[in-house]
Design a protein around this motif. Structure first.
Motif, PDB file in Angstrom:
ATOM      1  N   ILE A  10      -4.022  16.625  32.628  1.00 18.50           N
ATOM      2  CA  ILE A  10      -3.690  17.837  31.860  1.00 18.50           C
ATOM      3  C   ILE A  10      -2.958  18.831  32.748  1.00 18.50           C
ATOM      4  O   ILE A  10      -1.943  19.413  32.359  1.00 18.50           O
ATOM      5  CB  ILE A  10      -4.964  18.478  31.272  1.00 18.50           C
ATOM      6  CG1 ILE A  10      -5.614  17.539  30.272  1.00 18.50           C
ATOM      7  CG2 ILE A  10      -4.629  19.799  30.588  1.00 18.50           C
ATOM      8  CD1 ILE A  10      -6.987  17.980  29.815  1.00 18.50           C
ATOM      9  N   PHE A  58      -1.165  26.745  26.516  1.00 19.90           N
ATOM     10  CA  PHE A  58      -2.041  25.581  26.583  1.00 19.90           C
ATOM     11  C   PHE A  58      -3.077  25.677  27.696  1.00 19.90           C
ATOM     12  O   PHE A  58      -4.100  25.008  27.641  1.00 19.90           O
ATOM     13  CB  PHE A  58      -1.215  24.298  26.701  1.00 19.90           C
ATOM     14  CG  PHE A  58      -0.667  23.863  25.370  1.00 19.90           C
ATOM     15  CD1 PHE A  58      -1.513  23.295  24.431  1.00 19.90           C
ATOM     16  CD2 PHE A  58       0.661  24.066  25.033  1.00 19.90           C
ATOM     17  CE1 PHE A  58      -1.023  22.917  23.192  1.00 19.90           C
ATOM     18  CE2 PHE A  58       1.154  23.683  23.798  1.00 19.90           C
ATOM     19  CZ  PHE A  58       0.307  23.108  22.866  1.00 19.90           C
ATOM     20  N   ARG A  59      -2.804  26.521  28.673  1.00 19.74           N
ATOM     21  CA  ARG A  59      -3.864  26.768  29.656  1.00 19.74           C
ATOM     22  C   ARG A  59      -5.086  27.350  28.962  1.00 19.74           C
ATOM     23  O   ARG A  59      -6.212  26.955  29.222  1.00 19.74           O
ATOM     24  CB  ARG A  59      -3.376  27.742  30.730  1.00 19.74           C
ATOM     25  CG  ARG A  59      -2.645  27.083  31.869  1.00 19.74           C
ATOM     26  CD  ARG A  59      -2.642  27.963  33.105  1.00 19.74           C
ATOM     27  NE  ARG A  59      -1.898  29.208  32.907  1.00 19.74           N
ATOM     28  CZ  ARG A  59      -0.580  29.301  33.053  1.00 19.74           C
ATOM     29  NH1 ARG A  59       0.129  28.251  33.367  1.00 19.74           N
ATOM     30  NH2 ARG A  59       0.026  30.448  32.879  1.00 19.74           N
ATOM     31  N   VAL A  60      -4.837  28.284  28.060  1.00 13.72           N
ATOM     32  CA  VAL A  60      -5.947  28.878  27.308  1.00 13.72           C
ATOM     33  C   VAL A  60      -6.587  27.816  26.413  1.00 13.72           C
ATOM     34  O   VAL A  60      -7.797  27.640  26.400  1.00 13.72           O
ATOM     35  CB  VAL A  60      -5.458  30.069  26.450  1.00 13.72           C
ATOM     36  CG1 VAL A  60      -6.626  30.652  25.668  1.00 13.72           C
ATOM     37  CG2 VAL A  60      -4.823  31.125  27.326  1.00 13.72           C
ATOM     38  N   VAL A  61      -5.730  27.077  25.707  1.00 13.51           N
ATOM     39  CA  VAL A  61      -6.250  26.087  24.758  1.00 13.51           C
ATOM     40  C   VAL A  61      -7.144  25.069  25.458  1.00 13.51           C
ATOM     41  O   VAL A  61      -8.248  24.778  25.003  1.00 13.51           O
ATOM     42  CB  VAL A  61      -5.081  25.386  24.037  1.00 13.51           C
ATOM     43  CG1 VAL A  61      -5.566  24.168  23.280  1.00 13.51           C
ATOM     44  CG2 VAL A  61      -4.378  26.359  23.111  1.00 13.51           C
ATOM     45  N   TYR A  62      -6.675  24.553  26.599  1.00 12.22           N
ATOM     46  CA  TYR A  62      -7.464  23.511  27.261  1.00 12.22           C
ATOM     47  C   TYR A  62      -8.684  24.085  27.995  1.00 12.22           C
ATOM     48  O   TYR A  62      -9.571  23.347  28.382  1.00 12.22           O
ATOM     49  CB  TYR A  62      -6.594  22.696  28.215  1.00 12.22           C
ATOM     50  CG  TYR A  62      -5.763  21.688  27.474  1.00 12.22           C
ATOM     51  CD1 TYR A  62      -6.334  20.473  27.065  1.00 12.22           C
ATOM     52  CD2 TYR A  62      -4.442  21.930  27.137  1.00 12.22           C
ATOM     53  CE1 TYR A  62      -5.605  19.548  26.354  1.00 12.22           C
ATOM     54  CE2 TYR A  62      -3.693  21.000  26.434  1.00 12.22           C
ATOM     55  CZ  TYR A  62      -4.280  19.818  26.036  1.00 12.22           C
ATOM     56  OH  TYR A  62      -3.571  18.900  25.331  1.00 12.22           O
ATOM     57  N   TYR A  63      -8.695  25.375  28.170  1.00 16.69           N
ATOM     58  CA  TYR A  63      -9.862  25.961  28.806  1.00 16.69           C
ATOM     59  C   TYR A  63     -10.959  26.275  27.791  1.00 16.69           C
ATOM     60  O   TYR A  63     -12.132  26.391  28.144  1.00 16.69           O
ATOM     61  CB  TYR A  63      -9.470  27.234  29.570  1.00 16.69           C
ATOM     62  CG  TYR A  63     -10.584  27.714  30.459  1.00 16.69           C
ATOM     63  CD1 TYR A  63     -10.954  26.947  31.565  1.00 16.69           C
ATOM     64  CD2 TYR A  63     -11.280  28.874  30.183  1.00 16.69           C
ATOM     65  CE1 TYR A  63     -11.987  27.337  32.366  1.00 16.69           C
ATOM     66  CE2 TYR A  63     -12.323  29.279  30.994  1.00 16.69           C
ATOM     67  CZ  TYR A  63     -12.674  28.502  32.081  1.00 16.69           C
ATOM     68  OH  TYR A  63     -13.701  28.885  32.872  1.00 16.69           O
ATOM     69  N   VAL A  64     -10.532  26.373  26.552  1.00 14.22           N
ATOM     70  CA  VAL A  64     -11.433  26.863  25.505  1.00 14.22           C
ATOM     71  C   VAL A  64     -12.771  26.113  25.352  1.00 14.22           C
ATOM     72  O   VAL A  64     -13.796  26.741  25.104  1.00 14.22           O
ATOM     73  CB  VAL A  64     -10.640  26.950  24.178  1.00 14.22           C
ATOM     74  CG1 VAL A  64     -11.396  26.411  23.027  1.00 14.22           C
ATOM     75  CG2 VAL A  64     -10.190  28.381  23.935  1.00 14.22           C
ATOM     76  N   PRO A  65     -12.830  24.780  25.542  1.00 10.57           N
ATOM     77  CA  PRO A  65     -14.146  24.133  25.422  1.00 10.57           C
ATOM     78  C   PRO A  65     -15.182  24.695  26.383  1.00 10.57           C
ATOM     79  O   PRO A  65     -16.364  24.752  26.066  1.00 10.57           O
ATOM     80  CB  PRO A  65     -13.846  22.668  25.746  1.00 10.57           C
ATOM     81  CG  PRO A  65     -12.429  22.483  25.411  1.00 10.57           C
ATOM     82  CD  PRO A  65     -11.748  23.790  25.726  1.00 10.57           C
ATOM     83  N   ILE A 117     -15.683  27.652  27.141  1.00  8.68           N
ATOM     84  CA  ILE A 117     -16.271  28.923  26.709  1.00  8.68           C
ATOM     85  C   ILE A 117     -16.709  28.883  25.254  1.00  8.68           C
ATOM     86  O   ILE A 117     -16.983  29.906  24.661  1.00  8.68           O
ATOM     87  CB  ILE A 117     -15.287  30.104  26.927  1.00  8.68           C
ATOM     88  CG1 ILE A 117     -13.946  29.821  26.264  1.00  8.68           C
ATOM     89  CG2 ILE A 117     -15.096  30.391  28.393  1.00  8.68           C
ATOM     90  CD1 ILE A 117     -13.001  31.003  26.272  1.00  8.68           C
ATOM     91  N   THR A 118     -16.781  27.681  24.697  1.00  2.61           N
ATOM     92  CA  THR A 118     -17.265  27.575  23.323  1.00  2.61           C
ATOM     93  C   THR A 118     -18.784  27.521  23.341  1.00  2.61           C
ATOM     94  O   THR A 118     -19.374  26.825  24.171  1.00  2.61           O
ATOM     95  CB  THR A 118     -16.704  26.317  22.647  1.00  2.61           C
ATOM     96  OG1 THR A 118     -15.284  26.351  22.745  1.00  2.61           O
ATOM     97  CG2 THR A 118     -17.096  26.253  21.186  1.00  2.61           C
ATOM     98  N   TRP A 127     -14.763  16.135  27.625  1.00  2.93           N
ATOM     99  CA  TRP A 127     -14.069  17.115  26.794  1.00  2.93           C
ATOM    100  C   TRP A 127     -14.440  18.537  27.209  1.00  2.93           C
ATOM    101  O   TRP A 127     -13.595  19.419  27.314  1.00  2.93           O
ATOM    102  CB  TRP A 127     -14.443  16.860  25.322  1.00  2.93           C
ATOM    103  CG  TRP A 127     -14.029  17.934  24.385  1.00  2.93           C
ATOM    104  CD1 TRP A 127     -12.814  18.073  23.798  1.00  2.93           C
ATOM    105  CD2 TRP A 127     -14.828  19.021  23.913  1.00  2.93           C
ATOM    106  NE1 TRP A 127     -12.805  19.180  22.998  1.00  2.93           N
ATOM    107  CE2 TRP A 127     -14.020  19.781  23.044  1.00  2.93           C
ATOM    108  CE3 TRP A 127     -16.145  19.423  24.149  1.00  2.93           C
ATOM    109  CZ2 TRP A 127     -14.486  20.930  22.416  1.00  2.93           C
ATOM    110  CZ3 TRP A 127     -16.605  20.555  23.521  1.00  2.93           C
ATOM    111  CH2 TRP A 127     -15.782  21.299  22.668  1.00  2.93           C
ATOM    112  N   VAL A 140     -12.395  23.869  33.836  1.00  2.00           N
ATOM    113  CA  VAL A 140     -12.474  24.434  35.178  1.00  2.00           C
ATOM    114  C   VAL A 140     -11.673  23.589  36.174  1.00  2.00           C
ATOM    115  O   VAL A 140     -10.872  24.109  36.956  1.00  2.00           O
ATOM    116  CB  VAL A 140     -13.946  24.545  35.635  1.00  2.00           C
ATOM    117  CG1 VAL A 140     -14.015  25.088  37.035  1.00  2.00           C
ATOM    118  CG2 VAL A 140     -14.713  25.448  34.677  1.00  2.00           C
ATOM    119  N   LEU A 147      -7.988  24.150  35.910  1.00  2.00           N
ATOM    120  CA  LEU A 147      -7.525  25.384  36.554  1.00  2.00           C
ATOM    121  C   LEU A 147      -7.350  25.182  38.047  1.00  2.00           C
ATOM    122  O   LEU A 147      -6.367  25.631  38.649  1.00  2.00           O
ATOM    123  CB  LEU A 147      -8.525  26.519  36.332  1.00  2.00           C
ATOM    124  CG  LEU A 147      -8.578  27.161  34.955  1.00  2.00           C
ATOM    125  CD1 LEU A 147      -9.464  28.398  35.011  1.00  2.00           C
ATOM    126  CD2 LEU A 147      -7.193  27.542  34.492  1.00  2.00           C
TER     127      LEU A 147
END
Lengths: 292, 410, 273
Positions: A93, A108-115, A117-118, A169, A174, A177
């Motif tokens: 990624i 997409f950095r935000v999108v792929y980080y989102v799991p 912080i869910t 997933w 992290v 990043l």
């Protein structure tokens, strides 16, 4: 650097952190190590005179406890499949994101980080639906191409694999990043030089990209390995170790036996078995890195 | 430039130390130090507003600290370890044994006669049973909880049980007919992870746990019958073994027209599936030799090293009063432990709640021993082996007895 | 490495897009569900868009959560966590760029603290806080989580890549050690510090267990604890849980947006040389 005489500077830098870590993290570990050789339970916690030293009894008992051995086997299963998958996918990624330097990468950095912080409840609800054997989305999609329904969480081996998928997933953010930060630190001129030599992309990836981020890969591998050896949250919320103890992990076993049932001595002993495995795995990695 | 950065850093650090210091200075130890204040730990946040009436009446300030259920065990552990706890403490019936063994609670035996509302005769007998540990009385019942059968009146009428099934034979008959309606249709939802449920089935088949007998308890008649009953529902396809639809959906579309649950479900069904009104009801547990259900709930206890025993007891006395108990039922629909409260029209005139009242007269508490939770979890695992892995029942139970004796010998 | 043509670009974009959708689905579901009524949240198959959007959960949230106090406590913890981040960074630099006696041993002590599940050390840590008289204080809540081995390790790994010559050159110019750290090292480490700020913010913003265990008074509770209590009052109310989580996640997304651009701003070590 001046190695011959005592230099206080490094200690000014590491001192505060190491001191705090020693008092609030390391000392408690030593205490727990002590507890692992006792039969401490809730009564012992309230009244220390009721604690008895039992030597290696807890450890002997652990290796006769089928549930523990099963949890240990499951944990190795998680690690062997999960760690390469997790490291590989987050690297992939990061590399893909690194191709872009515009709105695509920042979105997409935000999108792929989102799991990462869910909320775990949301994760459990959605994934339980995806994995539901009769009504779940995955089996519905499979039925469209005439594949029989898969018992995602109802059969031990399949359930382990399902939890690995979920954990990969969830954990990618992290590591991604960190890889991204590392990719950014590779000087562009290396690639330019390679272009002049006519190297293709795969050669560039293996000859430049990977070696230049060795420090980050090492970090991600070590911490991912430690994290997966302590695999806990996914079985805890999705299966609670079932079916048939097939998804139980060592960390979950420690939580259940040691802390839900307040057998602190036994739980501490189990966590030092886990600790020993983690430390061996980490030292092996450090050794491998040295020989690089 | 350099000085500026370092200077601001120092200021931040200094401020940090000051804030930490200020926060540290108002720390107190073990309960509240203020004379007219008692601290109360509860897992029901609604209590905070509820105690205002008591504060006005008595002039004592009640500091309620609410603790989320999932973390209450951790919080209690640290309180036990440090001896720093509240004055008054809510405790779930299933935690009584382990915390009582650790000496967490004050023995209330000598105070029972001093306060009118502490009289054991006021409460359901099986609720009082769980306040006793090792010859001590460690708490006063606050609210109770039990399980009954929820069923779809319309669907059960179609198979001949308009008033709900009376016995387990009825349940099996109804469930067999209902499951025969087609694919994805079941007769009943049978709990697979509820630790109390298998014990309820055993009690109903005449089984009893005797503390002195240890693992031999599980050889006595009734226990195996309970396990077999549990297994029948899965073996014959009356109940779903895998995780299916969300229960309310299955209840509302009729694919699972019966299930077992507690009192909170009444409000919850009314709110979430209002269109089902008039098509469902509750019934006391089906009968085999008897129809005993489990009794749970919570008690009020006094933390062992409080200095404010009298204030604490006075507060508990107020909470145990029938009138308070009715208004608590009003607040959160938790069932009063005090039997007199049940005579209030609020409860007595409500048909569904009355069914719970009727069930409470036939309840039993799970054994009050610290090892119960571990034993019950082993039983859940054993049932999983039988239901999912086709383990032979006799062999699985023999294995279970071995497990139990090793648990009890720890 | 760069993509050669439009076609490759499109392929990579498509992969990112498809993966992104898959990856963010639960998050989207969480946000959208916070506007659904209690029934719809749990229906199977789940609906994506709320049929009858409602703000009731947010209204309930704002009416019942004791915001003022919980928010202040949470912000105090975040503030100190950032101070902790500074200490972590200093330690990472110390381990990465200095040689001293027993360095490996000290570093092993740091790493060891990552290797044991947290529940195991919870009670001993609490007893240590108790001995220091720090129970029921803000200090007791903050201190156990201030230093994280994970962060020290991460920073050390990055510090190792900074050329020694650079630091030596600064020393020869007469710069003090702390001047070098703040003026040279920190700017160089921007990408990784941005990662650290994000991780530290998330961890401290979500502080839950220690505030709950150390506090014997609700005035020390944090937003997470308050939310957990509110959810206890409404056990079956998934919509409220989702609203709570959505509310908690907003500041995280904001912080992420702000700091993520530093991650790729990049430092080109060789360029400085």
């Amino acid at each position: 650097m001046n190695k011959s005489k005592f230099n206080i500077t490094p200690f000014l830098f590491i001192g505060p952190a190491v001191l705090l870590l020693f008092v609030f993290s390391f000392a408690p570990i030593l205490v727990s190590l002590g507890i692992s050789f006792t039969d401490m339970n809730l009564s012992g916690l309230a009244n220390w005179s009721q604690i008895n030293f039992v030597g290696f009894d807890n450890f002997v008992q652990l290796f006769q406890d089928e549930k523990f051995l099963q949890a240990m086997g499951n944990t190795f299963f998680y690690v062997i499949i999960g760690v390469p998958l997790a490291v590989g996918s987050s690297l992939l990624i990061a590399v893909l994101l690194n191709f872009f330097n515009n709105w695509v990468s920042s979105t997409f950095r935000v999108v792929y980080y989102v799991p990462s912080i869910t909320n775990i409840v949301a994760i459990a609800v959605v994934w339980s639906f995806l994995y539901n054997q009769e009504y779940g989305l995955f089996n519905y999609l499979l039925s469209l191409i005439n594949v029989d329904s898969v018992p995602w969480l109802e059969e031990p081996v399949v359930a382990r694999l399902s939890l690995i998928l979920l954990a990969v997933w969830k954990s990618n953010g992290v590591s991604m990043l960190i890889f991204l930060a590392a990719l950014q630190s590779i000087p562009k001129m290396y690639y330019e030089a390679a272009d002049i030599d006519g190297a293709n992309r795969i050669q560039k990836f293996f000859k430049i990209t990977l070696p230049s981020m060795g420090f980050a890969t090492f970090f991600v591998t070590v911490t991912t390995l430690i994290g997966w050896l302590q695999f806990f949250e996914e079985p805890f919320v999705m299966t609670n170790g079932g079916p048939l103890n097939g998804t139980n992990s060592m960390a979950l076993f420690i939580y259940q036996e040691g802390f839900q049932y307040s057998q602190f001595g036994y739980g501490a002993a189990a966590s030092f078995v886990l600790f020993a495995i983690v430390i061996v795995a980490t030292l092996v990695q450090f050794k491998l890195r040295k020989t690089d | 430039m350099k000085q500026k950065k370092l200077g601001s850093l120092l200021v931040v650090m200094l401020a940090a130390v000051l804030v930490l210091g200020a926060c540290s200075s108002n720390g107190s130890s073990g309960g509240s130090s203020d004379k007219d204040t008692i601290t109360v730990w509860t897992m029901t946040p609604e209590l905070e507003d509820f105690v205002k009436e008591y504060e006005d009446e008595s002039g004592v300030k009640v500091e309620v600290q609410a603790i989320p259920w999932d973390n209450a065990h951790d919080k209690l552990l640290t309180a036990v370890a440090s001896g720093k706890g509240p004055d008054v403490l809510q405790i779930g019936t299933t935690w009584v044994a382990e915390f009582a063994e650790a000496g967490t609670f004050l023995d209330l035996t000598d105070y029972i006669d001093e306060y009118p509302n502490f009289n054991p005769d006021n409460f359901y007998e099986s609720a009082v049973e769980t306040t006793k540990y090792d010859g001590q009385t460690i708490g006063i019942p606050w609210y109770v909880d039990t399980r009954v059968l929820y069923y779809r009146t319309d669907l059960l009428e179609e198979v001949g049980y308009p008033e709900g099934p009376e016995t387990w034979e009825d349940v099996k008959d109804a469930a067999t007919q209902l499951a025969a309606r087609g694919d994805d249709q079941y007769g009943i939802e049978i709990p697979q992870v509820d630790q109390n449920f298998p014990f309820m089935l055993a009690w109903e088949n005449g089984w009893q746990y005797e503390e002195g007998e240890g693992a031999a308890n599980f050889e006595k008649t009734g226990f195996k019958e309970g396990v077999e009953l549990h297994h029948t529902f899965f073996e014959e396809g009356m109940a779903q073994l895998t995780e299916g639809k969300q229960l309310y959906q299955a209840f509302s579309d009729g694919s699972k027209p019966m299930f077992f649950s507690g009192p909170w479900e009444i409000n919850s069904i009314n709110e979430q599936i209002p269109e089902l009104e008039g098509q469902w009801d509750v019934h006391v547990m089906p009968e085999a030799e008897n129809n005993k259900s489990m009794i749970g709930g919570a008690h009020w206890t006094v933390f062992n090293n409080t200095e404010k025993v009298d204030e604490a007891l006075d507060f508990i006395n107020w909470m145990a009063d029938p009138e308070t108990q009715v208004s608590w039922y009003d607040t959160v629909t938790e069932l009063p432990a005090n039997m007199e409260a049940w005579e209030d029209p609020e409860l007595a005139d409500d048909d569904k709640i009355s069914t719970f009242g009727k069930q409470l007269e036939s309840t039993q508490a799970v054994p009050v021993i610290p090892e119960f939770e571990t034993m019950a979890q082993e039983l859940i695992d054993t049932l999983e082996q039988i239901n999912r892995n086709d383990a032979d029942i006799d062999k699985a139970l023999e294995e279970y007895r071995n497990q139990v004796s090793s648990i009890l010998s720890k | 490495m760069e993509l050669k043509n439009k076609f490759e670009r499109a392929v990579v974009l498509f992969i990112l897009f498809a993966g992104g959708l898959l990856v963010s689905l639960p998050f989207i579901w969480m946000i959208l569900s916070s506007f659904k009524n209690d029934r719809e949240v749990l229906s199977i198959p789940p609906t994506l868009f709320p049929e009858n959007p409602t703000f009731e959960h947010y209204i309930e949230l704002f009416q019942n959560l004791n915001f003022g106090v919980y928010l202040i406590n949470t912000l105090i913890i975040v503030l100190f966590a950032m101070l902790g981040l500074l200490l972590n960074t200093m330690a990472g630099y110390g381990f990465g760029k200095f040689d001293f006696r027993f360095k490996e041993g000290w570093f092993m002590i740091v790493l060891v603290t990552m290797m044991i599940p947290g529940q195991v050390t919870m009670i001993p840590t609490y007893l240590i806080l108790n001995e220091m008289g720090l129970t029921n204080t803000m200090a007791g809540i903050i201190l156990p989580g201030l230093i994280a081995a994970f962060n020290i390790f991460l920073i050390r790994q990055f510090m190792v890549t900074i050329p020694d010559d650079l630091i030596e050159a600064a020393r020869l110019d007469g710069a003090g050690e702390f001047y070098i750290f703040f003026k040279l090292i920190i700017p160089l480490a921007k990408p990784i510090l941005a990662v650290q700020v994000i991780l530290t913010f998330i961890a401290s913003w979500n502080s839950f267990l220690w505030p709950l265990i150390v506090a014997n008074d609700e005035s020390l509770y944090t937003l997470s604890v308050g939310l957990a209590l509110l959810q206890d009052e409404n056990v079956t109310n998934y919509g409220l849980q989702m609203a709570g989580s959505a509310f908690m996640v907003v500041p995280i997304v904001v912080i992420f947006m702000i700091f993520q651009k530093y991650i790729v701003e990049g430092f080109n070590v060789s360029g400085i040389k």
